[in-house]
Structures are given as structure tokens and as C-alpha cells.
Design a protein around this motif. Structure first.
Motif, short mmCIF file in Angstrom:
data_model
loop_
_atom_site.label_atom_id
_atom_site.label_comp_id
_atom_site.label_asym_id
_atom_site.label_seq_id
_atom_site.Cartn_x
_atom_site.Cartn_y
_atom_site.Cartn_z
N GLU A 46 2.77 -5.97 5.70
CA GLU A 46 2.16 -7.26 5.40
C GLU A 46 2.12 -7.55 3.90
O GLU A 46 1.86 -8.68 3.50
CB GLU A 46 0.74 -7.31 5.97
CG GLU A 46 0.69 -7.26 7.50
CD GLU A 46 -0.72 -7.32 8.03
OE1 GLU A 46 -1.67 -7.44 7.21
OE2 GLU A 46 -0.90 -7.25 9.26
N GLU A 47 2.36 -6.54 3.06
CA GLU A 47 2.35 -6.73 1.62
C GLU A 47 3.65 -6.21 1.03
O GLU A 47 4.19 -5.21 1.50
CB GLU A 47 1.18 -5.97 0.98
CG GLU A 47 -0.20 -6.46 1.37
CD GLU A 47 -1.29 -5.74 0.60
OE1 GLU A 47 -1.02 -5.26 -0.53
OE2 GLU A 47 -2.41 -5.64 1.12
N GLN A 48 4.11 -6.89 -0.01
CA GLN A 48 5.24 -6.37 -0.78
C GLN A 48 4.70 -5.34 -1.75
O GLN A 48 3.91 -5.65 -2.64
CB GLN A 48 5.95 -7.48 -1.54
CG GLN A 48 7.15 -6.98 -2.34
CD GLN A 48 7.93 -8.09 -3.01
OE1 GLN A 48 7.76 -9.26 -2.69
NE2 GLN A 48 8.79 -7.74 -3.96
N LEU A 49 5.12 -4.11 -1.61
CA LEU A 49 4.56 -3.02 -2.39
C LEU A 49 5.34 -2.72 -3.66
O LEU A 49 4.80 -2.13 -4.60
CB LEU A 49 4.47 -1.75 -1.53
CG LEU A 49 3.53 -1.83 -0.32
CD1 LEU A 49 3.56 -0.52 0.46
CD2 LEU A 49 2.12 -2.16 -0.75
N LEU B 242 -0.25 0.34 4.56
CA LEU B 242 0.37 -0.90 4.12
C LEU B 242 1.88 -0.88 4.35
O LEU B 242 2.48 -1.90 4.72
CB LEU B 242 0.07 -1.13 2.64
CG LEU B 242 -1.41 -1.33 2.27
CD1 LEU B 242 -1.57 -1.38 0.75
CD2 LEU B 242 -1.97 -2.58 2.92
N ARG C 71 -9.84 -5.00 -1.56
CA ARG C 71 -9.30 -4.50 -0.30
C ARG C 71 -10.39 -4.45 0.77
O ARG C 71 -10.17 -4.82 1.92
CB ARG C 71 -8.68 -3.11 -0.49
CG ARG C 71 -7.40 -3.13 -1.30
CD ARG C 71 -6.44 -2.03 -0.88
NE ARG C 71 -5.16 -2.19 -1.57
CZ ARG C 71 -4.19 -3.01 -1.16
NH1 ARG C 71 -4.37 -3.75 -0.09
NH2 ARG C 71 -3.06 -3.09 -1.83
N ARG D 41 -11.33 -8.04 2.01
CA ARG D 41 -10.25 -8.63 2.81
C ARG D 41 -10.15 -7.94 4.19
O ARG D 41 -9.92 -8.61 5.20
CB ARG D 41 -8.92 -8.51 2.07
CG ARG D 41 -8.82 -9.41 0.85
CD ARG D 41 -7.43 -9.35 0.22
NE ARG D 41 -7.37 -10.17 -0.98
CZ ARG D 41 -7.22 -11.49 -0.98
NH1 ARG D 41 -7.11 -12.14 0.16
NH2 ARG D 41 -7.16 -12.15 -2.12
#
Length: 339
Positions: free
Chosen positions: A247-250, A242, A36, A39
Motif C-alpha cells: 500500500e506504500e511506496q517504500l 508494508l 503510523r 493512521r
């Protein structure tokens, strides 16, 4: 641009979790801390990353599987991974110099024990940028002292009298990191140690003495992962970020939900099974874990564990744990069995 990531420490304050997994690789909000962090730095820099140099410690903990993960991380960002070893825990300056072949050109140095949220531009006039966070208790931190031009002129560790409220968070930009390398080599040659270690600050102070320009880059959020309590808090904060950013599938499509309620934000990994549960908010669950007849909030649970009859808040659970009980605040390392 390069990113240099010293991550040799094992994280004694996060035991028992860091007894089997190095602290930078402990997942927060579904991804290892170092993944994390790297990135997020790449996103902030808004320019191509050519190389990511990782400084690792004991091969017993930082072995081939870790190296493969780090190489995959660098490749996903279009960068080359360089792997170095710090043979002995001799401080931040010594860790950086362990990556000596990579210390040239523009670079960010970041210690993999915290996460950030920031939106900033690198000052083209600065030889270096030191990222800071405004804190209410600067006496507990290393802080920067600024002149009338808002240039950093001194680094002060845990000041007894007020110097500034800008705490150094362990992320640095150098227009040419070879200059820092030269000064850290002087630190090593002079055997200049603080607390029995060679520190990056002594190299920075030598740069300042030559008139190099240092500026601050202020982050919006600085989220520590140093111990169980702050790691759980960071997990909850990161999940909210998040969730809001979308932006992310959690929550994985493969999650099996039987008569369970999920209160977002949560991260729930692949092939997790939930039966008769209330999960969330602020919960991260690793792949392959089964949870039954439980109510869990603000907690970190890793992979392949079986949890039954848990009433938890602020719990941190390792991999392959078996738990059946009624404790409320727990911290269990890998392979623990409680029935």
C-alpha cells in the motif's frame, strides 16, 4: 469518533535519539511513530474520525513545527486537530484530563509509544474496549482479569500469580469518553495517586465499580518502540508488513543507486544516495542521506546523514550524523560526528 493521543513524554529509554526529537515523532519504517499509530487506528475503526486531540508536553520539544505536522496528519484523515498541553508529567490520567474539552462522545485513547496490527470490530454491547495482546510472560505486564462472560472485571499490574495472559497495550475505546472524564475528575479531586501520578486505571476501576461493561479487543501484533533494540525490531517488522501489503511506496524514485544492492524490505527516502553498498533487509533510511562502501541490515537511519565504511546490524542513527568507521553495533543521536 475521536482519537485522543497523549504524547507528552520525551522517551528517556530512547536516548540519545529522544534528546532532540520527542519519541512519538521518531520515524519507524519511514514515518513518525504517532503518524503510523493514528493512521492504523483510523483504518481499524472503519468509520469517520471527526477530531484528533494531541496532548503535548514541553513546548521546547513540542513546538510549532510539531503542531504543524500533527495538524497535517489530522487533516489527511478528514479530522480536526485539537492541541493541548500537559503542564507537568503527572501520569496517564492527568494527561487525558489535559484534553478535557474534547472528552465527549465515542473516542479511542492511544499512547504513542507502540504500533499495532489488528482487524477487529468494536463490541456494541461494551461501554469500553481495552485492547490487549497475548504474552508469554504476563507477570511483566499489566493484565486484564475476565469473568465467565469474557468481560473485564479487574486490571492487575504485574501479577505475581497467574491472572491471564492478556496484556494491556495502552489503547482504549469508550462508547462515551465523558464517563471516563467524570471518573478521572473524581481521581483528581480525591488526590488518588499511584507512584506519584494520576493513572487512567483508577478512572477505569471506578467505571467498573458502577457496573460498566468492559470487553477486550485482541491485536495480532503489538510492536513496542520503547528503546533502541525494540525500535529496530519494530522497524523491521513494520517494513515487512508494508512490503507485503503493497500500500506504500517504500523506495523513492529519486534514490541514486551506484553499484549497490537493496535487499527488501527496506524504506529508502527521497534523494538518498547509495554507493557500493549492500542495504537490507529491515533498513529504513531518511531523506537526503548518503551511504558509501557499507553493508547495513536491520537498522534505522534518519535524514541528511553521511555514512561511510559502515558494517552495521541493529544500528540506530539520528539526523545529520557524519560517520566513517568500522564499529558494528552503534546508536548515534542527531549531529554526531565520528571519523
Amino acid at each position: 469518533m475521536k482519537i485522543i493521543v497523549p504524547m507528552a513524554g520525551l522517551g528517556s529509554r530512547l536516548r540519545p535519539h529522544s534528546l532532540t526529537i520527542p519519541k512519538p515523532l521518531i520515524p519507524v519504517a519511514g514515518a513518525p511513530i504517532v503518524h503510523r499509530l493514528v493512521r492504523d487506528i483510523a483504518k481499524i475503526l472503519k468509520q469517520p474520525i471527526d477530531e484528533i486531540a494531541f496532548v503535548l508536553g514541553d513546548p521546547t520539544f513540542f513546538g510549532d513545527a510539531v503542531i504543524a505536522q500533527l495538524e497535517e496528519l489530522a487533516e489527511s484523515l478528514g479530522a480536526k486537530a485539537s492541541i493541548y498541553r500537559q503542564g507537568a508529567p503527572l501520569g496517564t490520567g492527568h494527561a487525558i484530563m489535559s484534553a478535557e474539552p474534547s472528552l465527549s462522545g465515542p473516542a479511542v485513547i492511544a499512547y504513542a509509544d507502540a504500533l499495532i496490527r489488528a482487524d477487529l470490530e468494536l463490541d456494541p454491547e461494551a461501554d469500553s474496549v481495552i485492547w490487549t495482546k497475548k504474552v508469554p510472560n504476563p507477570e511483566a505486564y499489566g493484565v486484564v482479569k475476565l469473568n465467565e462472560k469474557d468481560e473485564i472485571v479487574e486490571l492487575v499490574e504485574k501479577p505475581e500469580t497467574f491472572v491471564s495472559d492478556q496484556a494491556v497495550i495502552g489503547i482504549y475505546y469508550f462508547k462515551d469518553v465523558a464517563v471516563l472524564k467524570e471518573k478521572l475528575q473524581e481521581v483528581l479531586d480525591e488526590n488518588l495517586m499511584n507512584g506519584g501520578e494520576y493513572q487512567i486505571n483508577d478512572g477505569i476501576k471506578k467505571m467498573m465499580a458502577e457496573g460498566r461493561i468492559f470487553k477486550t479487543g485482541t491485536v495480532d501484533e503489538w510492536m513496542d518502540c520503547g528503546n533502541k533494540e525494540v525500535a529496530i525490531d519494530t522497524n523491521s517488522k513494520m517494513l515487512q508488513f508494508l512490503h507485503d501489503e503493497k500500500e506504500e511506496q517504500l523506495i523513492a524514485n529519486s534514490v541514486v543507486n551506484e553499484n549497490s544492492t537493496i535487499i527488501e524490505p527496506c524504506f529508502i527516502g527521497e534523494n538518498v544516495v547509495l554507493k557500493n553498498c549492500t542495504i537490507g533487509p529491515g533498513v529504513a533510511i531518511g531523506a537526503g542521506t548518503t551511504i558509501e562502501d557499507s553493508t547495513i541490515s536491520h537498522s534505522l537511519i534518519q535524514q541528511d546523514s553521511v555514512i561511510k565504511n559502515a558494517q552495521w546490524t541493529e544500528a540506530m542513527i539520528g539526523n545529520k550524523v557524519q560517520y566513517n568507521g568500522e564499529h558494528t553495533r552503534v546508536s548515534l543521536g542527531d549531529y554526531t560526528v565520528m571519523k
